[in-house]
Design a protein around this motif. Structure first.
Motif, PDB file in Angstrom:
ATOM      1  N   PRO A 118      -5.937  21.566-122.997  1.00  0.00           N
ATOM      2  CA  PRO A 118      -4.613  21.761-122.396  1.00  0.00           C
ATOM      3  C   PRO A 118      -3.676  22.431-123.405  1.00  0.00           C
ATOM      4  O   PRO A 118      -3.576  21.991-124.557  1.00  0.00           O
ATOM      5  CB  PRO A 118      -4.143  20.336-122.080  1.00  0.00           C
ATOM      6  CG  PRO A 118      -5.398  19.516-122.035  1.00  0.00           C
ATOM      7  CD  PRO A 118      -6.327  20.133-123.038  1.00  0.00           C
ATOM      8  N   THR A 119      -3.027  23.499-122.990  1.00  0.00           N
ATOM      9  CA  THR A 119      -2.140  24.239-123.885  1.00  0.00           C
ATOM     10  C   THR A 119      -0.801  24.490-123.203  1.00  0.00           C
ATOM     11  O   THR A 119      -0.678  24.432-121.983  1.00  0.00           O
ATOM     12  CB  THR A 119      -2.728  25.609-124.269  1.00  0.00           C
ATOM     13  OG1 THR A 119      -2.878  26.399-123.080  1.00  0.00           O
ATOM     14  CG2 THR A 119      -4.079  25.473-124.961  1.00  0.00           C
ATOM     15  N   ALA A 120       0.198  24.789-124.026  1.00  0.00           N
ATOM     16  CA  ALA A 120       1.468  25.262-123.492  1.00  0.00           C
ATOM     17  C   ALA A 120       1.224  26.572-122.752  1.00  0.00           C
ATOM     18  O   ALA A 120       0.410  27.386-123.173  1.00  0.00           O
ATOM     19  CB  ALA A 120       2.460  25.466-124.630  1.00  0.00           C
ATOM     20  N   GLU A 121       1.919  26.776-121.630  1.00  0.00           N
ATOM     21  CA  GLU A 121       1.801  28.032-120.893  1.00  0.00           C
ATOM     22  C   GLU A 121       2.313  29.170-121.772  1.00  0.00           C
ATOM     23  O   GLU A 121       3.336  29.031-122.448  1.00  0.00           O
ATOM     24  CB  GLU A 121       2.600  27.972-119.595  1.00  0.00           C
ATOM     25  CG  GLU A 121       2.173  26.860-118.645  1.00  0.00           C
ATOM     26  CD  GLU A 121       0.745  27.011-118.147  1.00  0.00           C
ATOM     27  OE1 GLU A 121       0.197  28.132-118.225  1.00  0.00           O
ATOM     28  OE2 GLU A 121       0.172  26.005-117.690  1.00  0.00           O
ATOM     29  N   ASN A 122       1.622  30.307-121.743  1.00  0.00           N
ATOM     30  CA  ASN A 122       1.974  31.368-122.684  1.00  0.00           C
ATOM     31  C   ASN A 122       1.544  32.742-122.195  1.00  0.00           C
ATOM     32  O   ASN A 122       0.740  32.865-121.273  1.00  0.00           O
ATOM     33  CB  ASN A 122       1.335  31.078-124.051  1.00  0.00           C
ATOM     34  CG  ASN A 122      -0.177  31.126-123.987  1.00  0.00           C
ATOM     35  OD1 ASN A 122      -0.792  32.168-124.194  1.00  0.00           O
ATOM     36  ND2 ASN A 122      -0.800  29.990-123.684  1.00  0.00           N
ATOM     37  N   GLY A 123       2.075  33.754-122.834  1.00  0.00           N
ATOM     38  CA  GLY A 123       1.717  35.126-122.540  1.00  0.00           C
ATOM     39  C   GLY A 123       2.337  36.048-123.574  1.00  0.00           C
ATOM     40  O   GLY A 123       2.808  35.594-124.627  1.00  0.00           O
ATOM     41  N   LEU A 124       2.339  37.323-123.273  1.00  0.00           N
ATOM     42  CA  LEU A 124       3.008  38.316-124.114  1.00  0.00           C
ATOM     43  C   LEU A 124       4.112  38.988-123.313  1.00  0.00           C
ATOM     44  O   LEU A 124       3.991  39.168-122.096  1.00  0.00           O
ATOM     45  CB  LEU A 124       2.024  39.380-124.605  1.00  0.00           C
ATOM     46  CG  LEU A 124       0.989  38.969-125.652  1.00  0.00           C
ATOM     47  CD1 LEU A 124       0.075  40.146-125.968  1.00  0.00           C
ATOM     48  CD2 LEU A 124       1.645  38.456-126.928  1.00  0.00           C
ATOM     49  N   VAL A 125       5.188  39.336-124.004  1.00  0.00           N
ATOM     50  CA  VAL A 125       6.221  40.210-123.466  1.00  0.00           C
ATOM     51  C   VAL A 125       6.351  41.384-124.423  1.00  0.00           C
ATOM     52  O   VAL A 125       5.795  41.356-125.530  1.00  0.00           O
ATOM     53  CB  VAL A 125       7.573  39.483-123.313  1.00  0.00           C
ATOM     54  CG1 VAL A 125       7.534  38.477-122.174  1.00  0.00           C
ATOM     55  CG2 VAL A 125       8.001  38.812-124.616  1.00  0.00           C
ATOM     56  N   PHE A 126       7.084  42.405-124.007  1.00  0.00           N
ATOM     57  CA  PHE A 126       7.172  43.626-124.814  1.00  0.00           C
ATOM     58  C   PHE A 126       8.630  44.057-124.933  1.00  0.00           C
ATOM     59  O   PHE A 126       9.331  44.206-123.925  1.00  0.00           O
ATOM     60  CB  PHE A 126       6.329  44.738-124.191  1.00  0.00           C
ATOM     61  CG  PHE A 126       4.881  44.365-124.053  1.00  0.00           C
ATOM     62  CD1 PHE A 126       3.977  44.644-125.068  1.00  0.00           C
ATOM     63  CD2 PHE A 126       4.427  43.692-122.924  1.00  0.00           C
ATOM     64  CE1 PHE A 126       2.641  44.274-124.957  1.00  0.00           C
ATOM     65  CE2 PHE A 126       3.096  43.318-122.802  1.00  0.00           C
ATOM     66  CZ  PHE A 126       2.200  43.606-123.825  1.00  0.00           C
TER      67      PHE A 126
END
Length: 332
Positions: A118-126
């Protein structure tokens, strides 16, 4: 910003924005674009603290953000942010510092997608100039905007810079940390298996910054405490020279390590088995977890290939995984 061909959240192929699954989990189903309307100048950022030989996260700027009109924007003064944006840090002595956001994003995705952590929700932004930044959704507020009680392991151990010096969060061992979990969690057995998997993952993916503040307990609505989702996972060996373990005491007492460790200076499966037994992981569960980690996982390579790392760092990331995997499998 280059045209996207993979989701900047789950790294799924064939998307030029966040995929539906990522949109649901990261943004509550709101259609949000990955492009920011502002830039960030790392070279002019104020440094919150100096880097030491172990820390990458300690030199990362963190920007508070919210969603407004389908865009990620900085939190207005006095407002409550729901997201944290982490640009590439300004500290120039970090190798490949511009790759740190993509490194953290990839490592978090591997943890969840391959190892079911289980992880914190995450992604990339630019940013407006195309530079990537890591974005993560805060998990310390409930759906009613109430703060969830959370304590990291340095707080549970009553360790501060005043009591244990500047490197207080690196003191002790992972066995000591497990004892904190057992003391503070009533139904600790399941949580201990999760903690065991966290520690193995950090070793396998060369996260030399898995210190006491990067493990936390969170209160449930019923008043119990559980391990918080994993956060701040990245392969630090790409950026700094560090040890196998962030905590100065390592896994277990020195006398308990295997002959392999004594000879090579690196732990193997037998050392993690000793660690698991000493912290109370049930034998069947311990074997199941270790079997998953010692098996080479093709999806690690596939996710790395689809990640936003540049080609050189992708090769370094895969070599690091292979090297740690071989260490973990070694029996002589």
């Amino acid at each position: 910003m280059k045209a996207l061909t993979v989701c900047p959240g789950h790294l799924a192929e064939g998307f030029d924005r966040y995929c539906p699954s990522c949109t649901r989990r990261l943004f509550d189903g709101k259609r949000v674009g990955p492009q920011l309307d502002f830039d960030y100048d790392a070279d002019s950022a104020d440094m919150a603290e100096n880097i030491n030989q172990l820390s990458v996260s300690g030199v990362q700027e963190k920007l508070s953000a919210i969603i407004a009109d389908g865009k990620v924007v900085l939190t207005p003064a006095g407002g409550q942010g729901h997201y944290i944006i982490k640009p590439a840090p300004a500290y120039k002595h970090l190798r490949f510092r511009d790759q740190i956001p993509a490194n953290e994003h990839l490592t978090m995705q591997i943890a969840r997608q391959v190892y079911k952590i289980p992880t914190a929700e995450n992604g990339l932004v630019f940013f407006k100039n195309g530079e990537p930044a890591y974005i993560t959704r805060r998990f310390d507020y409930d759906t009613n905007e109430n703060k969830i009680k959370q304590e990291d392991f340095s707080s549970l151990a009553h360790k501060t810079s005043a009591t244990h010096g500047r490197d207080f969060k690196y003191t002790g061992s992972y066995e000591d940390a497990a004892a904190l979990l057992k003391t503070n969690v009533s139904a600790w057995q399941v949580q201990m298996s999760r903690f065991f998997a966290f520690v193995i993952f950090n070793y396998l993916f060369a996260n030399g910054d898995a210190h006491l503040k990067n493990f936390s307990l969170q209160q449930t609505p019923g008043g119990d405490y559980l391990l918080a989702p994993a956060y701040d996972l990245l392969n630090t060996s790409i950026h700094v020279v560090d040890e196998d373990f962030a905590l100065q005491g390592g896994l277990i007492p020195e006398a308990e390590y295997s002959d392999v460790y004594t000879r090579t200076g690196h732990p193997c499966r037998a050392d993690f088995e000793t660690f698991g037994r000493r912290i109370g992981v049930l034998p069947k569960k311990m074997t199941e977890i270790l079997d998953l980690f010692v098996q080479e996982q093709p999806e690690v390579y596939a996710l790395t290939d689809r990640s936003f790392l540049d080609e050189r760092v992708k090769r370094m990331y895969k070599r690091s995984y292979q090297e740690r995997l071989n260490r973990l499998r070694r029996d002589r």
